[in-house]
Structure formats: C-alpha cells, structure tokens
Write a protein that holds these residues in place. Sequence first.
Motif, PDB file in Angstrom:
ATOM      1  N   LEU A 331     -23.888   2.845  -9.760  1.00  0.00           N
ATOM      2  CA  LEU A 331     -24.446   1.596  -9.238  1.00  0.00           C
ATOM      3  C   LEU A 331     -25.938   1.444  -9.509  1.00  0.00           C
ATOM      4  N   GLY A 332     -26.580   2.452 -10.060  1.00  0.00           N
ATOM      5  CA  GLY A 332     -28.003   2.331 -10.344  1.00  0.00           C
ATOM      6  C   GLY A 332     -28.636   3.680 -10.576  1.00  0.00           C
ATOM      7  N   THR A 333     -29.842   3.643 -11.133  1.00  0.00           N
ATOM      8  CA  THR A 333     -30.568   4.880 -11.430  1.00  0.00           C
ATOM      9  C   THR A 333     -31.969   4.888 -10.824  1.00  0.00           C
ATOM     10  N   SER A 334     -32.283   3.886 -10.016  1.00  0.00           N
ATOM     11  CA  SER A 334     -33.620   3.784  -9.442  1.00  0.00           C
ATOM     12  C   SER A 334     -33.596   4.162  -7.969  1.00  0.00           C
ATOM     13  N   SER A 335     -34.670   4.816  -7.515  1.00  0.00           N
ATOM     14  CA  SER A 335     -34.779   5.153  -6.094  1.00  0.00           C
ATOM     15  C   SER A 335     -35.237   3.966  -5.262  1.00  0.00           C
ATOM     16  N   SER A 336     -35.759   2.926  -5.891  1.00  0.00           N
ATOM     17  CA  SER A 336     -36.151   1.698  -5.199  1.00  0.00           C
ATOM     18  C   SER A 336     -34.957   0.767  -5.141  1.00  0.00           C
ATOM     19  N   SER A 337     -34.518   0.445  -3.947  1.00  0.00           N
ATOM     20  CA  SER A 337     -33.324  -0.380  -3.814  1.00  0.00           C
ATOM     21  C   SER A 337     -33.306  -1.071  -2.469  1.00  0.00           C
ATOM     22  N   VAL A 338     -32.423  -2.032  -2.352  1.00  0.00           N
ATOM     23  CA  VAL A 338     -32.232  -2.740  -1.092  1.00  0.00           C
ATOM     24  C   VAL A 338     -31.795  -1.782   0.007  1.00  0.00           C
ATOM     25  N   MET A 339     -30.910  -0.867  -0.339  1.00  0.00           N
ATOM     26  CA  MET A 339     -30.401   0.076   0.655  1.00  0.00           C
ATOM     27  C   MET A 339     -31.509   0.985   1.175  1.00  0.00           C
ATOM     28  N   THR A 340     -32.386   1.431   0.276  1.00  0.00           N
ATOM     29  CA  THR A 340     -33.498   2.291   0.702  1.00  0.00           C
ATOM     30  C   THR A 340     -34.373   1.581   1.717  1.00  0.00           C
ATOM     31  N   ALA A 341     -34.822   0.379   1.381  1.00  0.00           N
ATOM     32  CA  ALA A 341     -35.681  -0.369   2.290  1.00  0.00           C
ATOM     33  C   ALA A 341     -34.954  -0.744   3.569  1.00  0.00           C
ATOM     34  N   GLY A 342     -33.679  -1.118   3.453  1.00  0.00           N
ATOM     35  CA  GLY A 342     -32.930  -1.527   4.636  1.00  0.00           C
ATOM     36  C   GLY A 342     -32.730  -0.401   5.625  1.00  0.00           C
ATOM     37  N   ILE A 343     -32.381   0.791   5.129  1.00  0.00           N
ATOM     38  CA  ILE A 343     -32.149   1.924   6.026  1.00  0.00           C
ATOM     39  C   ILE A 343     -33.445   2.332   6.722  1.00  0.00           C
ATOM     40  N   LEU A 415     -42.709  -0.325  -1.149  1.00  0.00           N
ATOM     41  CA  LEU A 415     -42.507   1.057  -1.572  1.00  0.00           C
ATOM     42  C   LEU A 415     -41.038   1.437  -1.678  1.00  0.00           C
ATOM     43  N   GLY A 416     -40.171   0.764  -0.917  1.00  0.00           N
ATOM     44  CA  GLY A 416     -38.772   1.159  -0.895  1.00  0.00           C
ATOM     45  C   GLY A 416     -37.849   0.313  -1.729  1.00  0.00           C
ATOM     46  N   ALA A 417     -38.157  -0.969  -1.891  1.00  0.00           N
ATOM     47  CA  ALA A 417     -37.241  -1.870  -2.597  1.00  0.00           C
ATOM     48  C   ALA A 417     -37.789  -2.378  -3.917  1.00  0.00           C
ATOM     49  N   GLY A 418     -39.058  -2.137  -4.202  1.00  0.00           N
ATOM     50  CA  GLY A 418     -39.620  -2.619  -5.459  1.00  0.00           C
ATOM     51  C   GLY A 418     -40.113  -4.045  -5.348  1.00  0.00           C
ATOM     52  N   ALA A 419     -40.331  -4.665  -6.497  1.00  0.00           N
ATOM     53  CA  ALA A 419     -40.881  -6.024  -6.524  1.00  0.00           C
ATOM     54  C   ALA A 419     -40.089  -6.948  -7.426  1.00  0.00           C
ATOM     55  N   ALA A 420     -38.862  -6.576  -7.740  1.00  0.00           N
ATOM     56  CA  ALA A 420     -38.036  -7.386  -8.638  1.00  0.00           C
ATOM     57  C   ALA A 420     -37.355  -8.502  -7.862  1.00  0.00           C
ATOM     58  N   ALA A 421     -37.517  -9.727  -8.319  1.00  0.00           N
ATOM     59  CA  ALA A 421     -36.860 -10.874  -7.705  1.00  0.00           C
ATOM     60  C   ALA A 421     -35.579 -11.166  -8.475  1.00  0.00           C
ATOM     61  N   ARG A 422     -34.448 -10.861  -7.870  1.00  0.00           N
ATOM     62  CA  ARG A 422     -33.171 -11.066  -8.556  1.00  0.00           C
ATOM     63  C   ARG A 422     -32.086 -11.384  -7.548  1.00  0.00           C
ATOM     64  N   LEU A 423     -30.995 -11.954  -8.055  1.00  0.00           N
ATOM     65  CA  LEU A 423     -29.804 -12.237  -7.262  1.00  0.00           C
ATOM     66  C   LEU A 423     -28.739 -11.220  -7.632  1.00  0.00           C
ATOM     67  N   SER A 424     -28.355 -10.381  -6.673  1.00  0.00           N
ATOM     68  CA  SER A 424     -27.365  -9.352  -6.939  1.00  0.00           C
ATOM     69  C   SER A 424     -26.749  -8.902  -5.629  1.00  0.00           C
ATOM     70  N   LEU A 425     -25.477  -8.509  -5.691  1.00  0.00           N
ATOM     71  CA  LEU A 425     -24.801  -7.964  -4.529  1.00  0.00           C
ATOM     72  C   LEU A 425     -24.899  -6.446  -4.463  1.00  0.00           C
ATOM     73  N   ASN A 426     -25.410  -5.828  -5.526  1.00  0.00           N
ATOM     74  CA  ASN A 426     -25.510  -4.379  -5.580  1.00  0.00           C
ATOM     75  C   ASN A 426     -26.637  -3.897  -4.667  1.00  0.00           C
ATOM     76  N   PRO A 427     -26.327  -3.173  -3.589  1.00  0.00           N
ATOM     77  CA  PRO A 427     -27.381  -2.746  -2.665  1.00  0.00           C
ATOM     78  C   PRO A 427     -28.257  -1.625  -3.214  1.00  0.00           C
ATOM     79  N   PHE A 428     -27.888  -1.073  -4.380  1.00  0.00           N
ATOM     80  CA  PHE A 428     -28.676  -0.001  -4.969  1.00  0.00           C
ATOM     81  C   PHE A 428     -29.577  -0.493  -6.095  1.00  0.00           C
TER      82      PHE A 428
END
Length: 486
Positions: A331-343, A415-428
């Motif tokens: 589902l991804g290779t980056s440590s910055s993600s929606v799930m990281t910031a959300g948790i 720091l946790g989710a990055g700065a990318a503005a995108r539409l995606s359902l992938n939480p990672f």
Amino acid sequence: MPLFWIIVLLIVLGAVGYVIGRRKAMSSAGGDSRVLHSLPGYYGANVAMLTLVPALLVLAVWLVVQPMLVGNAISHLIPERVVEEVGSRDLVLGEVRRVADGLDQAVAQGALGRDEARSLSTEVTNVRDRLAEVGVALGSDVRPEVLQAAQRYRELTASANVARAFVVLLLAALGLAYAYVKTHQEFRARNSVEHGILAILLLASTIAILTTLGIVLSMLSETFRFFDLYPWQQFFFGLEWRPSFEGGSELGLIPLLWGTLYISLIALLVSVPIGLFAAVYMAEYASKRVRSVAKPMIEILAGIPTIVYGLFALITVGPLLRDYFAEPLGLGTSSSSVMTAGIVMGIMLIPFVSSLSDDIINAVPQSLRDGSYGLGATQSETVKQVILPAALPGIVGAVLLAASRAIGETMIVVLGAGAAARLSLNPFEAMTTVTVKIVGQLTGDTDFSSPEALVAFALGLTLFVITLGLNVFALFIVRKYREQYE
C-alpha cells in the motif's frame, strides 16, 4: 510614560482607594460596622472599582484605536508607487511600524541618539544595517518614504502616549475622588459593587462576541478579494491543488478538504473509544487509588507540545506502519501517511475526550444510579442505559472539542502526513490538510496581493464554516436526547 508604569500606578491608586474608602465608611459609622448598610469591604471595593475600571477601559480602547489613528495620519506620506511595489497599503504600514519600533529600540540601547533618529536619512545611512546591529531584522532595504513615515509615526506615537498617560491617570483620580465623596454609612455599596461586577461580566461577553465577529469580517474581506481574482467555482469544486506565484495556479479545495476530514476521522476513531472507555472506567469502576494515578497520567498527554507528537510520528509511528503494514500489504513505501498523522493525533486527543467525559459522568446525580440499582440493573446496564444517556450532552461536547482540535492541527500533519494534496482512499499515502496549506501560502517571500496568498483567507473561512457546522450538529444531537431523557 511606559504602559507598564501606567498600570502600576493604576493598581496603586486602586489599592489606596480601597483603603481610604473602607476607612471613611467605618469613620462615618463611628467605628461600628453594624450601622453600615454593607460590609466594610464593599465600600473599599466600590472606590477601587470606580478608580480602576473606567481608567482601564479607556486604556484598552486607547491601545486599540491609537495605532489606527496614527496609521491613518501618516498614510498620506506613502506614495501610491510604493503601495503598488509592496502590494497593499496595510503591508507598507506594517513595514513603517517595524522601522519605527526598530528606531525606538536603537534609541533605547544607545545605538542612536534621539536627534539622530529623527534626522536619519537613507541617502547617508544604511538604515537596515544600523537596525540589524541592535537585533532588528528587516526583509529589505528601507525606502526613503518608509523611513520618513516611520519618523513621523514615532513623533505622533510619543505625543499620543503622553496624552494617554494624562487622560487615564486623570480619569482614575476623578473616579477615586467621586467614589470617596459618595462613601457614607447609608450608601448601598454592596448593590453598587454587584451592579459593577454584572456590567464587567456583560462587557467580557460582549468583547468575546465582537472579537469573533471581527475575525469573521476580516476573513470575509480578504476572501472576497481572493474571489475577485480567482473563480469561486474552481476553488470550491476544483480537484487539483497546484499553487504557483508565477501564474497558472490551480487552487482546488477538494483535495485539502479530503485530507483534513480523512486524518480527523482516523484521529477520532482512535481518541473517542479509548478516551470514552477510560472515562467510564475511572468514573465508575476504578478505585480512588487507581484513579488518583491514572487520571493525571492521561492528562499529561494534553501538556505535550504538538511538535513532540510530530517528531514521534516522524521517527517512530511512521516507520513502524511502513515496515509492518504498508510495505507488506503493497500500500505504500513512505513513512508519511494519513494513518501516521491520524493515529498520533488521536493519541494527542485522548485526554480531551477522557477528562471532559470523566467530569461529566461524575456530575450525573447519584440518585440515577441508585434508582437503576434498585430496579435490579447491573453496573454495566446502569452505565449503558442510564449514565451514558444522561451524560450524552457533555460527551458530545468533548467529542466536538476533539474534532475541532483535530481539524485545526498543523504540526503533526506536517511531520506525519507530508504536504501532498491528493484524493485517495489509501490511508498509507501522504496527504495534507487545510491548515498546513494556510501556513504554506503565507510563509516566505509572498505577494499578498496575489490569489496564491489570499487563498489562505478563503481556506481559513472554510475551516470556520466547518467548525460552525459541527457545533450546529452537536446542538441538534444534544437537544434530541435531552428531550428523551429529561
């Protein structure tokens, strides 16, 4: 006279007024407090209140109005050419104030004499370098027109400060004298003090309302400027966020709004169950000894700076989610993600939900518990069918507070989710929020007359409307359940 000494003198006058007002009341009663209409302290408090409150109100209004009047007085010194170069007259006036404050600081430190500060010229002196020597950093060289306006600003401000000290102290002295003359044994000092306190409370409420109104109106004015430069249809319904101060920007709200709601939803899914269950345990099941330890430990989370949470997300939570979930699942290779910031944000919000819910559960009358037990209900049935419904308005308020806090969070998202503005359902995947882009659009060397900078105000107004909608929804839920359980 400096503001600090004005306040000190007002406090001294208020203390003196309290003492002499109390003494006069006792003197008029022949030393027998039973003859007085009110307690002796009320007479002193009345004199102190009439000494301090009007003077402090005038001082507060003066501090707000003076910069505006002085700014308007020097506005004619700034030619339109400079305004066009900078972007707006307000920005030029802000630069004038910074230069004026720098000159004041240089004079205070002895780097410049008073006469030298008044006669300083950009033709023979590098003003920027001179001010940098005393720790005042300016973004660009000082224009001659700006320096002239700053020098005039200093003159007008100094005169206004003298007038401010005279008016405020004179008003305090008159208030003290008036209250002292009115003080006698039959004077209804208690009624006067209580009416004064009521007026102060009403004033505080009015200031809070007017402050909110001022914030909204200021946001609206800048938002209308933005929509004069950029189509509102593209802003509200655009699916791309690609700002460029050189032109050709796409400023669509949808990706930012999606990231904000997605991260906030995950944060609430973490914080609300954990916080609510912790509150129920501490209020209904935990012993006093356990509660005395557990509650402070949970509330410590609220005192941790958000930058620390952000570093925790960046260094610990993000890599763990990437190594054990995102990469193995593809589902991804980056440590910055929606799930990281959300948790991590959910962990931060736990004490908001827990503490408020705990307090409101403890506020439920014991008679409701006793009645439930008397009807044969178990403790878990009492919690589920009696206590939680009775405490629902407070719990909804706690969840609303947590949601508002999540929507407005910035540092954890950066720091946790990055700065990318995108539409995606992938939480990672990395995403961003509205608040992060507000900061980004107003940071650095920006042109505040461009849509790329003004869009920050439109984004801020959007957040305000979302928060208002949450409040309205919460009131609807609260009223519905109050009708059912009251």
